[in-house]
Design an enzyme around this catalytic site. Sequence first.
Site, PDB file in Angstrom:
ATOM      1  N   LYS A 191       0.714  -1.225   0.152  1.00 26.24           N
ATOM      2  CA  LYS A 191       0.033   0.054   0.020  1.00 26.24           C
ATOM      3  C   LYS A 191       0.736   1.316   0.233  1.00 26.24           C
ATOM      4  O   LYS A 191       1.330   1.620   0.860  1.00 26.24           O
ATOM      5  CB  LYS A 191      -0.949   0.138   1.126  1.00 26.24           C
ATOM      6  CG  LYS A 191      -2.146   1.021   0.962  1.00 26.24           C
ATOM      7  CD  LYS A 191      -2.686   1.709   2.312  1.00 26.24           C
ATOM      8  CE  LYS A 191      -1.875   2.817   2.611  1.00 26.24           C
ATOM      9  NZ  LYS A 191      -1.828   4.125   2.013  1.00 26.24           N
ATOM     10  N   GLU A 267       9.619   1.451  11.023  1.00 23.25           N
ATOM     11  CA  GLU A 267      10.504   2.485  11.069  1.00 23.25           C
ATOM     12  C   GLU A 267       9.907   3.780  11.086  1.00 23.25           C
ATOM     13  O   GLU A 267       9.058   4.378  10.273  1.00 23.25           O
ATOM     14  CB  GLU A 267      11.389   2.372   9.751  1.00 23.25           C
ATOM     15  CG  GLU A 267      12.627   3.311   9.526  1.00 23.25           C
ATOM     16  CD  GLU A 267      12.529   4.561   9.090  1.00 23.25           C
ATOM     17  OE1 GLU A 267      12.457   5.754   9.606  1.00 23.25           O
ATOM     18  OE2 GLU A 267      12.520   4.566   7.709  1.00 23.25           O
ATOM     19  N   CYS A 301      12.882  11.235   7.614  1.00 20.53           N
ATOM     20  CA  CYS A 301      12.859  11.044   9.142  1.00 20.53           C
ATOM     21  C   CYS A 301      14.093  11.014   9.852  1.00 20.53           C
ATOM     22  O   CYS A 301      14.122  11.228  11.128  1.00 20.53           O
ATOM     23  CB  CYS A 301      12.159   9.623   9.658  1.00 20.53           C
ATOM     24  SG  CYS A 301      12.860   8.392   8.307  1.00 20.53           S
ATOM     25  N   GLU A 398       8.655  16.124  15.932  1.00 13.57           N
ATOM     26  CA  GLU A 398       9.038  16.094  14.404  1.00 13.57           C
ATOM     27  C   GLU A 398       8.470  16.865  13.415  1.00 13.57           C
ATOM     28  O   GLU A 398       7.120  16.788  13.280  1.00 13.57           O
ATOM     29  CB  GLU A 398       9.005  14.652  14.074  1.00 13.57           C
ATOM     30  CG  GLU A 398       9.575  14.447  12.641  1.00 13.57           C
ATOM     31  CD  GLU A 398       9.293  12.849  12.146  1.00 13.57           C
ATOM     32  OE1 GLU A 398      10.390  12.330  11.383  1.00 13.57           O
ATOM     33  OE2 GLU A 398       8.409  12.350  12.383  1.00 13.57           O
TER      34      GLU A 398
END
Length: 500
Positions: A191, A267, A301, A398
């Site tokens: 996906k 992750e 990231c 973040e």
Amino acid sequence: MATKSNGSLPPFKIPEIEFTKLFINGEFVDAVSGKTFETIDPRNGEVVAKVAEGDKEDVDLAVKAAREAFDHGPWPRMSGHARGRLMIKYAELVEEHAEILAALDTLDAGKLFSMGKTMDIPSGASNLRYYAGAADKIHGETLKMSRELHGYTLREPIGVVGHIIPWNFPTAMYFMKVGPSLAAGCTMVVKPAEQTPLSALYYAHLSKLAGIPDGVINVVTGFGPTAGAAIASHMDIDKVSFTGSTEVGRLIMQAAAMSNLKQVSLELGGKSPVIIFDDADVDVAANLALLGIVYNKGEICVSGSRVFVQEGIHDAVVLKLAEKAKNWVVGDPFDDNSQQGPQVDKKQFEKILSYIEQGKREGANLLCGGSRHGDKGYFIQPTIFTEVQDDMVIAKEEIFGPVMSLMKFKTIEEAIERANSTKYGLAAGIVTKNIDIANTVSRSLRAGVVWINCYFAFDVDCPYGGYKMSGFGRDLGMEALYKYTNVKSVVTPLYNSPWL
């Protein structure tokens, strides 16, 4: 068909969109519901294409195809050498279509077209070749048992895998997951992110051309709360591999636990520190620090969003960073002169701008940037805050955009403590000429990868993943291959065993 200038070369023709349907059991099909959704060009906010919106019923069909291909099809039963040959053919096709694929990622994600052609797509093909070469080297061990027994282990493919891929690196993440799971003999349902579905569908088409059997790779486009949730909770999926936010990673773990206790590898987010010591070359340090936050427009990231500079060179680094950031070229990602394209979509664009406003309200000093670039699309200026405190929101959360928090420190011990004072632990950077400092600090940082005098130094041979709330499990390297296998122990009695 639109064109773009390419210096002295003929204009590049932006490709027509060929594949917009789900790819299930080797065929492109409409969603069961007939629904579609729009994928948007972040350069201007215009619709690129309408793509099939997969949901639970479509995931069921894709899993059924993958289950049949795993339980009864040839792929897990082929020799590793035979799988590897088809994967190499797949890699060759990826390289042959590099311009089209790079253009799709630019149209979907705002990624630089030039980097897609020269880095992202070739790296995806290289990933396939690496795991193609590993496919016939998946070995167990012979065990010297402590009793009158003979034992050995087998590494077997784990089964049907669900891959949920993020939008920031559509190609790289596709092959980081598909490559090792193909080599292991798994079948899969992929996906892609709803923001970036186009290249994954094209990769599905190329897998068919390469001769990978029907049902081995299935691609279901759609949204996380529907298609993604259906993958995470599906009783016939044996493992889920997810890259994305920590918040969604939690939901995936919960769904996996509540269904069939499938294995999960994650992750997740990061707030990575870059630590610059007094002995560092100021120009080198500023280059690495800027690259760490503006590469891929900060949508990565492991971006070095917290930069700690030792007090002796702090002011010099600040001046050099301001100079370099102001000369950084933000523009159309199809223009070879551009160094930074638009953020992926309006939602992410507005989120980043809201964090910038938060930083201003908290009292951080805006060194440069801080605004949108241009009057259309989702472009943001490289933004650097100084005088940032560790408890400020911009230093803790973040942001996933080109926004740097720059802070001053005195001692090695202080740098280590502050760098580790985060819920994340994905990556870190160290800039120093002193090997003792490099060794001491790298061993003390709680992060899955530490780069010394470099940044974003990824390699297919080097495992990559996080500590703490940045997740668990590793992509890349042989460790990524092994996470798509189960270890089976086989034991038989020896001649003088009491079992005989």
